[in-house]
Each structure stands twice: as structure tokens, then as C-alpha cells.
Design a protein around this motif. Structure first.
Motif, PDB file in Angstrom:
ATOM      1  N   VAL A  11       0.866  -1.173   0.000  1.00 22.02           N
ATOM      2  CA  VAL A  11       0.000   0.000   0.000  1.00 22.02           C
ATOM      3  C   VAL A  11       0.906   1.227   0.000  1.00 22.02           C
ATOM      4  N   THR A  12       0.789   2.047  -1.064  1.00 18.44           N
ATOM      5  CA  THR A  12       1.598   3.269  -1.126  1.00 18.44           C
ATOM      6  C   THR A  12       0.926   4.344  -0.285  1.00 18.44           C
ATOM      7  N   GLY A  13       1.720   4.967   0.584  1.00 19.01           N
ATOM      8  CA  GLY A  13       1.168   6.009   1.451  1.00 19.01           C
ATOM      9  C   GLY A  13       0.798   7.260   0.688  1.00 19.01           C
ATOM     10  N   TYR A  14      -0.139   8.063   1.256  1.00 17.54           N
ATOM     11  CA  TYR A  14      -0.563   9.310   0.598  1.00 17.54           C
ATOM     12  C   TYR A  14       0.620  10.250   0.412  1.00 17.54           C
ATOM     13  N   TYR A  17       2.645   9.748  -2.754  1.00 19.99           N
ATOM     14  CA  TYR A  17       1.929  10.269  -3.922  1.00 19.99           C
ATOM     15  C   TYR A  17       2.006  11.788  -3.978  1.00 19.99           C
ATOM     16  N   HIS A  64       2.387   1.951 -10.052  1.00 18.97           N
ATOM     17  CA  HIS A  64       2.868   0.838  -9.201  1.00 18.97           C
ATOM     18  C   HIS A  64       3.856  -0.103  -9.876  1.00 18.97           C
TER      19      HIS A  64
ATOM     20  N   MET B  78      -4.491   8.067  -5.003  1.00 20.17           N
ATOM     21  CA  MET B  78      -4.807   8.088  -3.575  1.00 20.17           C
ATOM     22  C   MET B  78      -6.092   7.333  -3.264  1.00 20.17           C
ATOM     23  N   THR B  81      -5.234   3.767  -2.489  1.00 20.83           N
ATOM     24  CA  THR B  81      -4.711   3.629  -1.120  1.00 20.83           C
ATOM     25  C   THR B  81      -5.861   3.679  -0.110  1.00 20.83           C
ATOM     26  N   ALA B  82      -6.778   4.635  -0.308  1.00 20.50           N
ATOM     27  CA  ALA B  82      -7.906   4.788   0.613  1.00 20.50           C
ATOM     28  C   ALA B  82      -8.737   3.513   0.676  1.00 20.50           C
ATOM     29  N   GLN B  84      -7.737   0.464  -0.144  1.00 21.99           N
ATOM     30  CA  GLN B  84      -6.919  -0.597   0.460  1.00 21.99           C
ATOM     31  C   GLN B  84      -6.965  -0.502   1.989  1.00 21.99           C
ATOM     32  N   ARG B  85      -7.054   0.741   2.488  1.00 16.98           N
ATOM     33  CA  ARG B  85      -7.104   0.945   3.934  1.00 16.98           C
ATOM     34  C   ARG B  85      -8.541   0.909   4.450  1.00 16.98           C
ATOM     35  N   ARG B  87     -11.126   2.663   3.650  1.00 15.56           N
ATOM     36  CA  ARG B  87     -11.818   3.939   3.846  1.00 15.56           C
ATOM     37  C   ARG B  87     -12.619   4.238   2.584  1.00 15.56           C
ATOM     38  N   TYR B 177      -9.993  -4.936  -5.286  1.00 20.34           N
ATOM     39  CA  TYR B 177      -9.977  -3.584  -5.849  1.00 20.34           C
ATOM     40  C   TYR B 177      -9.260  -3.515  -7.196  1.00 20.34           C
ATOM     41  N   GLU B 181      -7.863  -0.431  -9.717  1.00 19.96           N
ATOM     42  CA  GLU B 181      -6.470  -0.322 -10.178  1.00 19.96           C
ATOM     43  C   GLU B 181      -6.415  -0.183 -11.700  1.00 19.96           C
TER      44      GLU B 181
END
Lengths: 97, 205
Positions: A11-14, A17, A64, B78, B81-82, B84-85, B87, B177, B181
Motif C-alpha cells: 500500500v503506497t502512502g498518501y 503520492y 505501481h 490516492m 490507497t484509501a 486498500q485501507r 476507507r 480492488y 487499479e
């Protein structure tokens, strides 16, 4: 399946990015600023070089590719090289016609 | 494998899905690549005409649209990522932001093209046909390439819209997801094409 796990779990962090996005904006600023200066024949080279760096950032981080299998990287490499070969062959033809 | 806990075995191959999407993107490279080759050759043959014609284009429009597309690439990245987490709402908001940015790109394009059509500069117009052939070629390529790119932006809006609906109803979620992607990959490709279109057409280089 084990060799696919690295991607699935990544998981790439915000923050990463956001940094890449800032870098892309800065490079855009540089291209626009540099376009006003006449470097003669290398002006286009500079512009294309910056565009290539921007694309590399988008490919590796946003798309990615950095976290994908080697297979994906080889695929993209071959695709890009193929296109470069097209350009070289085409210009080889035009320059020496 | 953690899937199949409470359902019967469902065949799913995210790895294959992503690879399929990448293979599709390579066909896009060939589609636009061919046009870039045509651009390269004509630019090589008509350097002065291309230089003069490029002055006609508004750098500000091009630069603003570049910033819009780069930002939309950020929001779609983003949103993955959201999701995946886990949210979901944040992910949906980011996807919606991407669509809004894509629409504003098209609105800009509408005003840009509209102004040119307004003063008679469009494919086949008398004003254009009076110009030297190098400039006619430049504008032909400009309308074809930015037009084809604009079509991709429109398709991207529909694509992301469909994925938004699927996230909304829960078909695409934090452990499934890959479709989001794929939409992201498509959208980033549209961004990369613009990264090259912008300097080649809007900057007088």
C-alpha cells in the motif's frame, strides 16, 4: 502465488503520492520556464527529457510498476524499446534519403 | 489465500487482470505512437512552419490542463490507497474529485477549441487552408491528437464512473480492488500522453 504477494500487500502512502505530484508540478514549471530560452537544437531534447522523467515517475509510482513482478517491468521495457526502434528506423530513413 | 472463507470458490486472478490492462495500454502506445511518429517527421520537414503555428496555441490553456491532469492522477492514485485501507467514503470522494478534474479539463478544451473555431481556425477552414502546408499539417495533427486524447478523457470519466458505482454498491472493496487499479492505470496513461502532447504542441520549442 507467493511471488505475487509483494504487490497484493503493498500500500503506497498518501505522502509518497503527494511528493511525486509536487515533483511533477515542479518539472512542468521547469519545462514551461525553459521553453522560453532558446537552446537552439537541443531545446526539443530538453523538453522531451523532462517529459520522459515525468512519465517515469508516473509509471513507477502512480502505476505501481516499482512494486510489480519483473514480468511487468520487462513488458514495459520491451514496449518502450520497440517504440524507440520505430523512431530510430524512421529517422534513419528520412535523414539518409 | 484468504479468499473463499465464506463463499464457494470464486475464480479470481488479480495478477492476470492487471497484466491484461497493461497489455491493452501497449496497444494505446502504438495508437498514439504512430501519431507521434507522424508529428516527428513533419516537424523535421517543416521546422519553421511548426514553430510559427505553435505560437497560435495558448500556453496558459495547456499548462492549466497539465496541472489539472497531474492532480487528477494524484487523486485516483490516492483513492486506491484509501480503498486498500478500507476507507470507502474517502476513496469515493477521491474518485469523484478525479471525475470533476477530468470534466474541467474537457471544459477548458471546449473553450480552447471554441475560440479557434470562432475565428475560423478549424480543419478544412479557408483561413487554415490559406496557410503554408507545414502549418496546415501542424493544426491537422493538433486537432487529431488532442481530439483523440480528449476522447480518452471522456472514456476515462465513464470508466471511473462505473467503478465508483461498483465501489458504492460494494462489489469493489478493500480486498477486491483490481478494477479500481485498472481504471487508475488507464487514467495514468491518459496523463502520460498529455505529458508529451503539452510540450510538443503548446510550448514553442
Amino acid at each position: 502465488m507467493s511471488n505475487h504477494e509483494s504487490h497484493e500487500n503493498h500500500v503506497t502512502g498518501y505522502g509518497v503520492y503527494l511528493l511525486v505530484w509536487l515533483g511533477l508540478l515542479m518539472l512542468t514549471g521547469i519545462t514551461v520556464a525553459v521553453a522560453g530560452i532558446d537552446f537552439g537544437r537541443i531545446t526539443i531534447t530538453v523538453a522531451l527529457l523532462i517529459a520522459a522523467i515525468k512519465s517515469w515517475l508516473v509509471l513507477t509510482i502512480f502505476m505501481h510498476l516499482k512494486f510489480e513482478d519483473t514480468t511487468f517491468k520487462i513488458f514495459v521495457f520491451v514496449a518502450v524499446i520497440t517504440f524507440v526502434v520505430f523512431i530510430v528506423l524512421l529517422f534513419a530513413d528520412y535523414l539518409f534519403m | 489465500m484468504s479468499s473463499g472463507d465464506h463463499t464457494a470458490h470464486v475464480h479470481r486472478d488479480d495478477y492476470g487482470s492487471r497484466m491484461g490492462m497493461w497489455l491493452f495500454l501497449f496497444t494505446e502506445l502504438i495508437l498514439f505512437g504512430g501519431l507521434f511518429l507522424i508529428y516527428a517527421v513533419y516537424r523535421f520537414m517543416y521546422p519553421t512552419e511548426f514553430h510559427v503555428a505553435a505560437m497560435e496555441l495558448d500556453t496558459v490553456f495547456g499548462a492549466v490542463n497539465t496541472i489539472i491532469l497531474l492532480t487528477s492522477s494524484l487523486t485516483i492514485a490516492m483513492s486506491i490507497t484509501a480503498l486498500q485501507r478500507n476507507r470507502k467514503t474517502l476513496s469515493l470522494v477521491l474518485q469523484f474529485a478525479t471525475i470533476l478534474l477530468a470534466i474541467s479539463f474537457m471544459v477548458n478544451k471546449y473553450f480552447e477549441w471554441g475560440a479557434k473555431f470562432g475565428y475560423g481556425l478549424y480543419p478544412g477552414s479557408e483561413m487554415l487552408l490559406d496557410k503554408p502546408s507545414g502549418e496546415i499539417l501542424f493544426f491537422g495533427l493538433y486537432y487529431t491528437m488532442t481530439g483523440l486524447h480528449g476522447l480518452h478523457v471522456l472514456i476515462g470519466i465513464v470508466f471511473i464512473g462505473i467503478i465508483m458505482y461498483q465501489v458504492w454498491i460494494g462489489r469493489v472493496h478493500s480486498t477486491n480492488y483490481v478494477r479500481l487499479e485498472s481504471a487508475g492505470l488507464y487514467w495514468h496513461l491518459v496523463d502520460i500522453i498529455w505529458i508529451f502532447l503539452f510540450p510538443l504542441f503548446y510550448l514553442i520549442i
